[in-house]
Design an enzyme around this catalytic site. Structure first.
Site, PDB file in Angstrom:
ATOM      1  N   SER A 129      -4.275   4.251  -0.421  1.00 16.60           N
ATOM      2  CA  SER A 129      -4.768   2.940  -0.870  1.00 16.60           C
ATOM      3  C   SER A 129      -5.209   2.170   0.363  1.00 16.60           C
ATOM      4  O   SER A 129      -4.743   2.441   1.472  1.00 16.60           O
ATOM      5  CB  SER A 129      -3.644   2.178  -1.575  1.00 16.60           C
ATOM      6  N   TYR A 137       5.155  -1.760  -1.690  1.00 12.75           N
ATOM      7  CA  TYR A 137       4.018  -0.944  -2.143  1.00 12.75           C
ATOM      8  C   TYR A 137       3.180  -0.525  -0.931  1.00 12.75           C
ATOM      9  O   TYR A 137       2.810   0.651  -0.789  1.00 12.75           O
ATOM     10  CB  TYR A 137       3.147  -1.705  -3.154  1.00 12.75           C
TER      11      TYR A 137
END
Ligand code: NAP
Length: 261
Positions: A146, A159
């Site tokens: 990501s 995260y």
């Protein structure tokens, strides 16, 4: 397909019941791949599997919870027995929970779930599949990283840590597999409109929708397109890291939102 070393390659996709995993499974099916599909939601998974079969793919589907060692082990064992080989592993299963400052977090379960899914799950699937690829003399691991693995943001510490971790794992694995015919790629998207934000905000549609307000986000199909591109290059070509964002998203959390009228 560019890579013609073998006909009908077999791709395993984790988290294939929705979003990027689903889109990747379907685009791989349309591009002549056979599939091994896993996720926890069986009904949604079977719907994806049947759609892929309609594109001519042979599909083996099974229940998979990447956070559960027994589930992952049985999944890989049964899939390998049924399909004989695993040529490609798309380590897609993943999630975010909440946007919470560290000092304000009173729910460690959310942290644990992200760590168990995005890091332990990805490591576990890789550990189970890579030896089979070495044995078969061919393989390609595609990790879903990501942009959160490149720039951290307030409220996203854990995260982001998992996705920084995916980058570390990808880099180490690439070095560990040098000299072997196994490619390792990380596809690192920015904002993609899937169920991701719905899951992150525990089903709060207003909060999830606000993430994409005033922008044209990437779609799951955009990411699938990139994954299929990566796995169809000639066998000597390794795409290491692919960072992709919608044109309205810049680095370091910058977003241009079209004002609503
Ligand atoms: P999504 O629509 O919520 O899909 C997530 C998928 O992961 C679902 O199929 C889910 O299936 C599966 N999954 C979750 N936990 C699992 C577990 N324990 N075991 C097996 N499967 C599990 O989200 P998405 O956007 O497609 O996300 C896919 C990947 O892309 C994730 O790794 C995410 O971090 C990454 N990513 C997303 C974005 C974005 O903006 N959307 C951006 C960058 C990276 P079940 O619930 O049926 O198990």
């Amino acid at each position: 397909m560019q890579d013609t070393a073998a006909t009908r390659k077999i791709a395993m996709v984790t988290g294939a019941s929705a979003g990027i995993g689903k889109a990747t499974a379907l685009l791989l099916a349309q591009n002549g791949f056979d599939l091994i599909l896993g996720a926890r939601r069986r009904e949604a998974l079977t719907t994806v599997a049947n759609e892929a079969r309609a594109h001519g793919s042979t599909v083996w589907e099974g229940p998979l919870d990447v956070t559960d060692k027994a589930s992952a082990t049985a999944f890989v064992r049964e899939a390998a027995a049924a399909m004989n080989r695993i040529d490609i592993l798309v380590n897609n299963a993943g999630l975010a929970r909440g946007v919470t400052y560290i000092a304000e977090q009173d729910n460690e379960d959310e942290w644990q779930e992200m760590l168990d899914t995005n890091l332990m799950g990805l490591l576990r699937m890789t550990r189970l599949v890579v030896p089979l690829m070495i044995q078969n003399g061919y393989g390609h691991i595609v990790n879903l990283g990501s942009t959160a693995g490149h720039d951290a943001y307030a409220g996203g510490s854990v995260y982001c840590a998992t996705k920084f971790g995916v980058r570390a794992i990808t880099s180490a694995l690439r070095q560990e597999l040098l000299g072997k015919p196994i490619r390792v790629t990380s596809v690192d998207p920015g904002m993609v409109e899937t169920d991701f934000s719905r899951v992150r905000y525990n089903g709060d549609e207003a909060k999830a929708g606000a993430v994409y307000a005033g922008i044209t986000p990437l779609t799951a199909e955009d990411i699938a397109d990139t994954i299929v591109y990566a796995v169809t290059r000639k066998a000597h070509v390794n795409l290491d890291t692919i960072i992709m964002r919608p044109i309205q998203q810049g680095p370091n959390g910058t977003v241009f939102r079209t004002p609503s009228l």
